[in-house]
Structure formats: C-alpha cells, structure tokens
Design a protein around this motif. Structure first.
Motif, short mmCIF file in Angstrom:
data_model
loop_
_atom_site.label_atom_id
_atom_site.label_comp_id
_atom_site.label_asym_id
_atom_site.label_seq_id
_atom_site.Cartn_x
_atom_site.Cartn_y
_atom_site.Cartn_z
N ALA A 125 -2.12 -0.63 -0.07
CA ALA A 125 -2.77 -0.13 0.95
C ALA A 125 -4.14 1.32 0.41
CB ALA A 125 -2.67 -0.44 2.29
N GLY A 126 -2.67 2.14 0.73
CA GLY A 126 -3.74 3.84 0.62
C GLY A 126 -4.89 4.12 -0.82
N TYR A 127 -3.80 3.38 -2.24
CA TYR A 127 -3.66 3.03 -3.01
C TYR A 127 -5.48 2.25 -3.63
CZ TYR A 127 -4.89 1.91 -8.50
OH TYR A 127 -5.91 1.73 -9.20
N LEU A 128 -6.16 1.30 -2.78
CA LEU A 128 -7.21 0.32 -2.59
C LEU A 128 -7.86 1.16 -2.24
CD1 LEU A 128 -4.98 -3.21 -2.59
CD2 LEU A 128 -6.16 -1.67 -4.51
N ARG A 129 -8.03 1.16 -0.87
CA ARG A 129 -9.07 1.95 0.31
C ARG A 129 -9.09 3.41 -0.39
NH1 ARG A 129 -4.78 0.83 4.76
NH2 ARG A 129 -5.55 -0.79 5.71
N GLY A 130 -8.44 4.25 -1.30
CA GLY A 130 -9.49 5.27 -2.24
C GLY A 130 -9.60 5.07 -3.57
N LEU A 131 -9.91 3.88 -3.18
CA LEU A 131 -10.79 3.72 -4.84
C LEU A 131 -11.62 2.68 -4.05
CD1 LEU A 131 -8.41 3.04 -7.79
CD2 LEU A 131 -9.93 4.89 -7.07
N GLY A 132 -11.52 2.02 -2.78
CA GLY A 132 -13.14 1.58 -2.14
C GLY A 132 -12.80 -0.10 -2.59
N LEU A 133 -11.33 -0.36 -3.11
CA LEU A 133 -10.70 -2.31 -3.68
C LEU A 133 -10.84 -2.50 -2.06
CD1 LEU A 133 -8.75 -1.03 -6.31
CD2 LEU A 133 -10.96 -1.53 -6.62
N PRO A 134 -10.98 -3.94 -2.26
CA PRO A 134 -10.29 -5.10 -1.33
C PRO A 134 -9.19 -4.41 -0.99
CG PRO A 134 -11.32 -5.85 -3.54
CD PRO A 134 -11.46 -4.52 -3.54
N CYS A 135 -8.55 -5.34 -0.15
CA CYS A 135 -7.14 -4.83 1.17
C CYS A 135 -6.78 -6.44 0.67
CB CYS A 135 -7.59 -4.16 1.85
SG CYS A 135 -7.35 -2.46 1.68
N ASP A 136 -7.21 -7.34 -0.20
CA ASP A 136 -6.64 -8.67 -0.10
C ASP A 136 -6.04 -8.62 -1.89
OD1 ASP A 136 -9.61 -9.06 -0.10
OD2 ASP A 136 -8.91 -10.33 -1.38
N ALA A 137 -4.95 -9.23 -1.80
CA ALA A 137 -4.42 -9.47 -3.45
C ALA A 137 -3.81 -10.77 -3.29
CB ALA A 137 -3.49 -8.30 -3.47
N VAL A 138 -3.55 -11.05 -4.23
CA VAL A 138 -3.46 -11.91 -4.73
C VAL A 138 -1.44 -11.36 -5.44
CG1 VAL A 138 -3.41 -12.47 -7.12
CG2 VAL A 138 -2.02 -14.59 -5.90
N MET A 139 0.02 -12.89 -5.14
CA MET A 139 1.24 -11.37 -5.54
C MET A 139 1.69 -12.78 -5.71
SD MET A 139 3.38 -10.49 -1.86
CE MET A 139 1.78 -9.38 -1.52
#
Length: 215
Positions: A75-89
């Motif tokens: 979550a911290g990595y995604l928010r730091g880059l302004g990326l969406p906080c939803d993912a497929v896994m």
C-alpha cells in the motif's frame, strides 16, 4: 521417404523405447552424472547480492520482517507513486489482510485493464537478480506479465545462488514441470528504436520486490 517422414520415424522410435517412468529415470540419471560447469562466486550474503543485481536491472527493492507486513508495504509503495490501490494477485497470497491496508484485491488471472499485479515467486537467483515463477491455475503467469506494475513477494529463504541451483530446486520439489517457467529480471525493456532503452515495451514497466525475512 522424405526428410520429414524420417525425422518423425526417429522420434516415434525414441518415444517407444521404454515407458515414461524409465525415460524420466534415464534423464535424471544423466543430469545427476553431469559435471557442473563454471559458476560465479556469489558470496555468503545472497540477499545482498540479489538486491544489488536486481537494482542494477531497474527493479526497486523493499525489505520487511514478516509476511504480515507485506500488505502495508504494498500500500505504501502504490500510494507513494500515485498508483491505484487495487490489484490482481495469485492465490498463494490471498490469506494476507489486504483490506486492512486499504487495498482492494482480486484473485484471478490478469486482463489488459489491470494496472497492478501481485505475485509470489518459486525462488530468486542471487547471481543475476532474477525471479523464477512457475505457472499453475493458482499462479497464472498473466499476473506478472500483463499489468504495468508487478510486485513480487520474495522470501529471503528462497534466494538461491545460481541458475543451476534454481533448476535443481525445481526438479527436487516438483514431481512434474509446470507448463511455463518464467524468469523475470527487472522490468520489460527494448532497445529496438535507435538503441534507446524503453521500459515496459512487452510487459511491466515497474518491478517492485518485497523481501520477507520470515516468510
């Protein structure tokens, strides 16, 4: 008899010699008897070697203490880059508490619209900073190949020294080989246009590795 017919005749003759188990035993015996070729000295600190090589290939690396810390790190990595906080896994990571970290996740193969894919890995290779991922219904290759951002969870205990060690580990731990073995060394890249390196040409433009001390 045409050249094609002769080739197929030889293939049929070779396959007909013994059952599958005996042919497999012969192959394993051949591999066990081979003398290993020259291999690099990776040193005692395999995680450090792996990190240095991965960073040199334009991956980013983060370290956490335990598997439970992974969702917050993602979550911290995604928010730091302004990326969406939803993912497929992949399914092997579904048991972590992603919702508590504010992430929306789906366990399924990736499609073109997915921007973030999160996967585990079978092992990692310190020699080259490479991940080895095995395909299966639970770990579809699309999760690491289609989204523009691939986040991989790497247990420190699964960092091996060389490519040869990775293949030996696959043979030792898997009864049969999967349909695909994918070696990932940093983001996808190409230098086809004027020899200028472009990331993300044929796959993810970002590869973020989260090393877990105690997985």
């Amino acid at each position: 008899m045409s050249a094609r017919d002769e080739i197929l005749r030889q293939v049929r003759a070779g396959v007909a010699q013994g059952d599958a188990a005996s042919r497999k035993a012969a192959v394993l015996a051949y591999l066990a008897a081979r003398t290993a070729g020259p291999q690099p000295a990776c040193g005692a600190d395999l995680p450090r070697r792996f990190i240095d090589k991965a960073v040199s290939l334009a991956s980013t690396v983060q370290q956490v203490s335990a598997l439970a810390d992974v969702p917050a790190a993602v979550a911290g990595y995604l928010r730091g880059l302004g990326l969406p906080c939803d993912a497929v896994m992949t399914a092997d990571l579904a048991g972590l508490d992603w919702a508590a970290a504010g992430l929306t996740t789906a366990v399924r193969p990736a499609v073109d619209a997915d921007r973030v894919g999160i996967s585990g890995c079978f092992c990692a290779i310190a020699e080259t900073g490479t991940l080895l991922l095995l395909s299966s219904p639970e770990t579809p290759a699309t999760v690491s190949l289609l989204p523009e951002t691939h986040i991989a969870i790497v247990p420190v205990s699964r960092i091996l020294d060389t490519m040869e060690a990775a293949f030996a580990c696959v043979r030792a731990e898997r009864v049969t080989l999967p349909r695909a073995l994918n070696f990932i060394s940093g983001p996808s890249r190409t230098g086809d246009i004027e020899q200028t390196i472009v990331l993300g040409a044929h796959g993810p433009c970002r590869v973020h590795l989260i090393l877990v001390e105690q997985a």
